[in-house]
Design an enzyme around this catalytic site. Sequence first.
Site, PDB file in Angstrom:
ATOM      1  N   ASP A 143       0.796  -1.233   0.000  1.00  0.00           N
ATOM      2  CA  ASP A 143       0.000   0.000   0.000  1.00  0.00           C
ATOM      3  C   ASP A 143       0.831   1.286   0.000  1.00  0.00           C
ATOM      4  OD1 ASP A 143       1.043  -0.058   2.553  1.00  0.00           O
ATOM      5  OD2 ASP A 143      -0.876   0.020   3.605  1.00  0.00           O
ATOM      6  N   HIS A 144       2.128   1.198   0.322  1.00  0.00           N
ATOM      7  CA  HIS A 144       2.922   2.408   0.539  1.00  0.00           C
ATOM      8  C   HIS A 144       3.672   2.919  -0.696  1.00  0.00           C
ATOM      9  CE1 HIS A 144       2.156   2.402   4.794  1.00  0.00           C
ATOM     10  NE2 HIS A 144       3.123   3.278   5.047  1.00  0.00           N
ATOM     11  N   SER A 149       5.790   7.842  12.706  1.00  0.00           N
ATOM     12  CA  SER A 149       5.787   6.524  12.085  1.00  0.00           C
ATOM     13  C   SER A 149       6.617   5.519  12.869  1.00  0.00           C
ATOM     14  CB  SER A 149       6.326   6.642  10.659  1.00  0.00           C
ATOM     15  OG  SER A 149       6.658   5.385  10.141  1.00  0.00           O
ATOM     16  N   ARG A 202       8.653   3.495  11.489  1.00  0.00           N
ATOM     17  CA  ARG A 202       9.739   3.073  10.599  1.00  0.00           C
ATOM     18  C   ARG A 202      11.059   2.856  11.338  1.00  0.00           C
ATOM     19  NH1 ARG A 202       9.214   8.759   7.541  1.00  0.00           N
ATOM     20  NH2 ARG A 202       7.121   7.919   7.527  1.00  0.00           N
TER      21      ARG A 202
END
EC number: 4.2.1.3
Length: 750
Positions: free
Chosen positions: A94-95, A636, A638
Site C-alpha cells: 500500500d505504501h 511513524s 519506521r
Amino acid sequence: MSYFEPNEYINYEKLEKNINIVRKRLDRPLTLSEKIVYGHLDDPAKQEIERGKTYLRLRPDRVAMQDATAQMAMLQFISSGLPKVAVPSTIHCDHLIEAQSGGEKDLKRAKDINQEVYNFLSTAGAKYGVGFWKPGSGIIHQIILENYSYPGVMLIGTDSHTPNGGGLGGICIGVGGADAVDVMAGIPWELKCPKVIGIKLTGKLSGWTSPKDVILKVAGILTVKGGTGAIIEYHGPGVDSISCTGMATICNMGAEIGATTSIFPYNERMKKYLGKTGRADIAALADEFKQHLVPDSGCQYDQVIEINLSELKPHINGPFTPDLAHPVSDIGAVAEKEGWPVDIRVGLIGSCTNSSYEDMGRSAAVAKQALAHGLKCKSMFTITPGSEQIRATIERDGYAKILQEVGGMVLANACGPCIGQWDRKDIKKGEKNTIVTSYNRNFTGRNDANPETHAFVTSPEIVTALSIAGTLKFNPETDYLTGADGKKFKLEAPDADELPKLEFDPGQDTYQYPPKDGSGQRVDVSPTSQRLQLLEPFDKWDGKDLEDMLILIKVKGKCTTDHISAAGPWLKFRGHLDNISNNLLIGAINIENGKANSVRNALTQEFGPVPDTARYYKKMGVKWAVIGDENYGEGSSREHAALEPRHLGGRVIITKSFARIHETNLKKQGLLPLTFADPADYNKIHPVDKLSIVGLKDFAPGKPLKCIIKHPNGSQETIMLNHTFNESQIEWFQAGSALNRMKELQQKSS
C-alpha cells in the site's frame, strides 16, 4: 481467525485461562486492556506485573506488515535462518503507489516501477508462509479490519497506525520490523507493561460531529506525547453511538498522542460489522466470551478523561502538528490572526484513518447537496478508498460517481498523499498554501515535501464541505453557500449508512495464499540492486566505554521519524539500507545554524549534509552521537530511523524524552537511547563538544550512566543519563543488535 487461513483458530479458552490466573494473582478488577494484554502473557503465573514499570513477555496472535517496512522485516527474517513464520503473518502493498493521475494509471505505474520489490515480497511470503496482499488491494489497516482483527486479538504490525484494529476490540500495536521478526520467529515479544488511560464517553454523536472529532479533541487534551506508555481505553454509554469503523478511526489516530494502542469494548456495533464482513461465526464466539472482552466493573484507570459527545463540536487540527486543536467554527478567525492561508488549495479524503463505507457515504451526502444547487468544489479534491472492497462497493452504490461529479479524483486503494506519495503539480516548493485532509498526520512537509504547506486534519465530511466552499472561513453548521441560481442555501448535516444495505462487493481478487510447502521457492536479491540489499550483522560491543564521541547534530525542537528518515521519494529505498541512509536526519533542524541538513564536520570544520558527515566519521573510524529534544522519534514506526544511524556509525542518541516505538527500535539495532536525568542538561551540550559514556561494564537495569562532556577549551563537566533497558535489552546492545542476540541463542540451543 480468518477465512484466508482456514487452519488457524481463535483461542478464547487460553485467553480466559490466562486472565483468570492473573486476576487471582492481582486480586482486583481488570481493565479491558489488561485482560487482553495479560491474556497473552507467555507465563501468566510468574510474570511480574506493574503498570508502567515491568517488561511483559507476550505471545501475539499474528503479525501484519506494510510493503515499505516489510522489506527490512523480511530481510531480517531471512538473516535469522528460520524456515517459516511461527504465527499467521501478512504483507500488504500500500505504501509504494504514488498519487499522480488517478487510480488505474497510478497503480499500473507503481507495478512497473516497483516490480523488483513486489516480486521480492511475493516470493519471500511464499517461501516463509506469509500471506501477500498485492498492490491495489488497499491500505493495510482497512484490510486488517475487514479480514483479520477481532475482539480479543493481539496483533502487532510494522506501521504506527496498527491500533486501527482496536475498533474491533483488539489490542493492535505498531512496532518496528525487528519486533515483528521476534514474533514471526516464535520468540516472546517484550513490551513495557502499559498504563491505562480511560476515556469515558457520554452523550451521543449527532449532526456534523463525527468519530474523528473525538480523537481530535483527545489529541488537543493529551498532546502528541500525553499517551506515551499507555493504552487508551474508551468506555461509557457514549460508545454505543459510534459505528465500528468510527471506533477504528479513533483508535487509529491514537498513534498521534503517543499511545501504545487504543481499544473499545466489544458491543453490538462490532457484532454488526463482523456479520457484514462475513465473520458472523466470530461474533457468535465473541458473544460466548463477552465477559473477557469488556472491562470489569470497578476497574481502575491511571487517568480518566470524560467527553460528552452531545456537546462535542466538529474539530480541525493543525497546522504542522496533529494536537493543535480548533473547533471548525473558530479556524477561519484563528487562521487570519496567525497569518495562515485561508484559501484551500486541495481537499483530500481517505487514508487508513477515514476511508470506510460510512466515511465515503457521509462525504457523498455533502457533495450531493452541492450538486443539487449547481456547485462543485472550489478546491482540488481527491478521494482514496481504503480497500478494493470499499472501492468496488462505493462504485456500485453510487458514492464514487457523486464524489467525482463534485470535482473529485479517485486515487488508488493505497496510502498516497497521506505518507507523501503525491506528485503534486499545482504549487511550487516553498509556496505558502493550505490543504485540508481526513488523514492523521500533518507534520511539516509530510504530504507533499513542501515545508510551506499548512496541512489541517479533520473529518471527511468537513473536508468535503470546506473543499466546496474553498476556504477555512466557512463553517458548515452556520454559514450559507450561494448556488448556481444565485440563491443562498445551507448544507444539512450528512447522514449515511454505516454499512451497505447489500453485501460488500469484494471487487478484484488481490490475495496470494502462501503454498503449504514453500521450501523450494527462490527469493532473489541481486547484489547490484539499488532497491534491495541483504543485511550484514552489526558489530558487537567491544566491552569498552564509548569515549570521545563527536556530535553529529544537536537537534532543535520537534524531530519525528519523518525528520530522521523521510518518506515520499525515499520509500523506494526502504529495502536497501545503504541507499536509504542518504536521508539520515536531513529534515532535522541543527541548533548551531537553524538549518536543515547542514552540520559542522568536527574533523574538517566544514559544513555539509548530515549523511555525508556521518559517512565521513564512519570512514575515519569515529563514533558519534545525536542530541535530541522532547518526544524524539514521534510519528511513524519506521525502523529505518534506527537502522540508518547504526549503519553510519552512530552509537548513542541522547534526548529529553523518546517516543515509545522509536526508543525500542534503537535498542533493537544495538544503539543506546538515553535521556537526561535533568532535562536542563540539554543546554550543557554544544555541537562542538565531545562525549564519553562511562560505566558500560556495569550496565544494568535502572542504573544511570555517566556522561562526560569535553568542551573545546579543555574544560569538562559530568551529567547523568537515564535509560529504560532491561536485562535482555542490555544483551541486545552487547551482541550488537537484537537479531545478533537471537542468532547467538539459536546457536547455543542447537
